[in-house]
Scaffold this motif. Structure first.
Motif, short mmCIF file in Angstrom:
data_model
loop_
_atom_site.label_atom_id
_atom_site.label_comp_id
_atom_site.label_asym_id
_atom_site.label_seq_id
_atom_site.Cartn_x
_atom_site.Cartn_y
_atom_site.Cartn_z
N SER A 199 -107.94 -29.87 -16.35
CA SER A 199 -109.24 -29.19 -16.44
C SER A 199 -110.29 -29.84 -16.24
N GLY A 201 -114.79 -30.52 -16.30
CA GLY A 201 -116.17 -30.21 -16.97
C GLY A 201 -117.17 -30.12 -16.12
N SER A 227 -114.12 -26.86 -19.18
CA SER A 227 -114.72 -26.67 -20.38
C SER A 227 -115.87 -25.56 -20.43
N GLN A 241 -111.79 -20.80 -19.53
CA GLN A 241 -112.13 -21.91 -20.50
C GLN A 241 -111.12 -22.14 -21.57
N GLY A 243 -110.83 -23.95 -25.25
CA GLY A 243 -111.50 -24.40 -26.38
C GLY A 243 -111.44 -23.52 -27.63
N ALA A 256 -107.90 -34.29 -18.64
CA ALA A 256 -109.22 -33.80 -18.63
C ALA A 256 -110.08 -34.64 -17.64
N ILE A 259 -114.82 -34.48 -18.40
CA ILE A 259 -114.90 -33.56 -19.79
C ILE A 259 -115.30 -34.71 -20.91
N HIS A 265 -114.22 -28.07 -27.37
CA HIS A 265 -113.04 -28.31 -26.34
C HIS A 265 -111.99 -28.67 -27.09
#
Lengths: 309, 249
Positions: A199, A201, A227, A241, A243, A256, A259, A265
């Motif tokens: 992921s 961010g 994120s 997304q 979260g 991550a 992020i 999140h």
């Protein structure tokens, strides 16, 4: 006592979320019947009949049930519900859409997003963005429950031999109609069911830079998430997304990148088995939940990581 | 047309909540409370409809404690015309709240009711759908775009695979997703003006609504804490750990 599980499906295929929901139903105990509602759903009903542990498949094939419009699907489920002790659906956007409507029509409270079954009437569910776990007890005649799929390991898609029964009931409320949809296309595994998730961010800086994550994800066979900051900034579409308000994932490995790790999140990924954080800010809250943290510039670390794995 | 907006008073989204030692719930004493973020988006959308000349009146409603008047005043400061509080002490279930809102809908006859898709405390994501069921109206949940045309609302919804658009016959219920709009800030003059706007206080009994629930909370616990991890010095070390220690790649 029998349990009705409402199947999730798309493009004529049974969705994986159904298998996790059947697993939750097995924890409750009792005969498990699966309702397949939609238009031209023969192949879905056949697939559902093969799922391990399913006793019967109810097939409601009608144009009114296409796209699972809640105004039409809810009366169908309500009509069937009287014969069941529990009605379960996966907490997908479809399940979240029609199931509370079912519960209200039955005049019972719904239990949302259970992650564990303690007893046939007692369940655990996260509240406050996963910062507390509530144990709730239902005394409703029909218990209407949505299931957080990451809370239950899926049952086998093969091995069952349920009978398929057609349901004649046609409910068309005439209140709503489907206009169109725009689905994001991707060759990568589905985010909610992936074993590895990478992921990005706000630290990715722009949408183009996500190519670094795609390259890493492709090497790992991973899905790519994001994120809220990355979605709001327009780097990637919102269905990526992760979260409290996006998708809940619990993969074997969650990486991550860039992020910070806001509460909202973390709500979507903190049940991942192993969490890796790559961030240049060593004070970022993501490091408090990461099993392995690397304080580095992601634009150097991610390409290097891609080369080494 | 009249637009009804439901708002909830919840713990502020930035607060890290703590579970009470006796496991009866979450400790909310002396914790900052705010309007639920999804409800702010609902208010903003209603006010924008009014600014476009599509809505004639925006009514904010909350079902909750006396202190929820603060959140209703916020909604008034953001542009709602008047407010209704259905006052009740205890924490109600989504179904009980939907029943109270149904009574308000019967009384006010709005063409559109806008709610947030979920409250960030209970994380239920139920009330809008339940209100739609009780009123028999169509529902457009998780909306990222709402367009009104005559007696129809075209709602673009955020779904798992992307976006879906549905056409709803009015009156209808819409629940907001985060991307529907960017809520404005209340200005000081508007906050002052909001103090003079009407705020009606009712009780569930006034509305003839039962607040009975079919579930009870047995206990509330803190989630299992993750054990502290390690910081690695290089990408090579990270790959080595993932391959040989965690065995995940």
């Amino acid at each position: 006592m029998a349990i009705l599980v409402i199947a999730e499906h798309e493009n004529g295929a049974l969705a994986g979320a159904t298998l996790n929901t059947v697993a939750a139903a097995q924890k409750i105990g009792g005969d498990i019947h699966v309702l397949v509602a939609g238009q031209s759903v023969d192949s879905v009903a056949e697939a559902a009949a093969k799922v391990a542990g399913v006793a019967k498949v109810l097939k409601a094939d009608n144009a009114a049930y296409a796209h699972l419009l809640p105004e039409n699907v809810a009366p169908l489920v309500v009509e069937l519900a009287s014969g069941y002790s529990h009605v379960l659906a996966p907490a997908t956007t479809n399940g979240k859409n029609y199931l509370p409507r079912v519960a209200a029509l039955l005049d019972v409270d719904q239990i949302s997003e259970i992650i564990a079954v303690e007893a046939p009437d007692t369940f655990k569910r996260p509240i406050y963005a996963g910062n507390a776990i509530a144990t709730v007890k239902s005394n409703a005649a029909v218990k209407v429950i949505s299931v957080r799929t990451t809370g239950f390991d899926p049952v086998a898609a093969e091995g069952g031999s349920a009978t398929v029964e057609a349901v004649a009931a046609a409910h068309d409320a005439g209140l709503s109609s489907f206009v169109g949809e725009e689905l994001a296309k991707s060759d990568r595994p589905e985010l909610a069911g992936a074993k590895i998730v990478v992921s990005g961010g706000r630290g990715m800086q722009n949408g183009d830079n996500f190519k670094h994550l795609y390259a890493l994800a492709d090497k790992l066979g991973a899905a790519v998430g994001a994120s809220r900051a990355a979605v709001d900034a327009g780097f990637v579409p919102n269905d990526m997304q992760v979260g409290q308000t996006g998708k809940i994932v619990a993969p074997q490995l969650y990486i991550a990148v860039g992020i910070s790790g806001a509460i909202q999140h973390l709500a979507g990924m903190k049940d991942s088995k192993v969490i890796v954080a790559i961030n240049k800010d060593e004070e970022a809250p993501i490091f408090q939940v990461a099993d392995y943290g690397l304080v580095a510039d992601l634009f150097e670390a991610v390409p290097e990581l891609e080369k080494l794995v | 047309m009249k637009v009804l907006v439901a708002v909830k008073r919840v713990v502020d989204y930035n607060v890290k909540v703590r579970v009470k030692a006796d496991n009866s719930g979450v400790d909310l004493a002396n914790v900052k409370m705010s309007m639920n973020p999804f409800c702010e988006i609902a208010v903003e959308e209603a006010v924008r409809l009014k600014e476009k000349g599509l809505a004639s009146e925006v009514i904010a409603v909350s079902v909750g404690p006396t202190a929820a008047q603060e959140q209703l005043r916020t909604a008034l400061a953001l542009g709602a015309d008047r407010a209704i509080l259905v006052e009740c002490g205890e924490d109600l279930s989504s179904l009980a709240i939907a029943k109270a809102l149904k009574a308000v809908v019967d009384k006010e006859q709005p063409q559109l009711v806008i709610l947030g898709k979920q409250a960030i405390d209970s994380d239920n994501n139920q009330t809008g759908q339940m209100l739609a069921a009780l009123t028999g109206y169509a529902q457009g949940t998780f909306a990222s775009k709402v367009e009104l045309a005559g007696d129809t609302a075209n709602v673009t919804r955020e779904i798992d695979g992307g976006l879906q658009t549905v056409a709803l016959k009015l009156p209808a219920i819409v629940t907001t997703d985060l991307r529907l709009n960017e809520p404005r800030y209340a200005t000081l003059p508007n906050i002052m003006k909001a103090k003079k706007k009407p705020l009606e206080v009712l009780t569930p009994a006034d509305l003839g609504v039962s607040t009975a629930s079919t579930y009870s909370t047995v206990k509330v616990e803190a989630p299992a804490a993750r054990s502290a991890g390690v910081k690695v010095a290089s990408v090579a070390e990270l790959v080595d750990k993932l391959k040989n220690e965690a065995k995940v790649i």
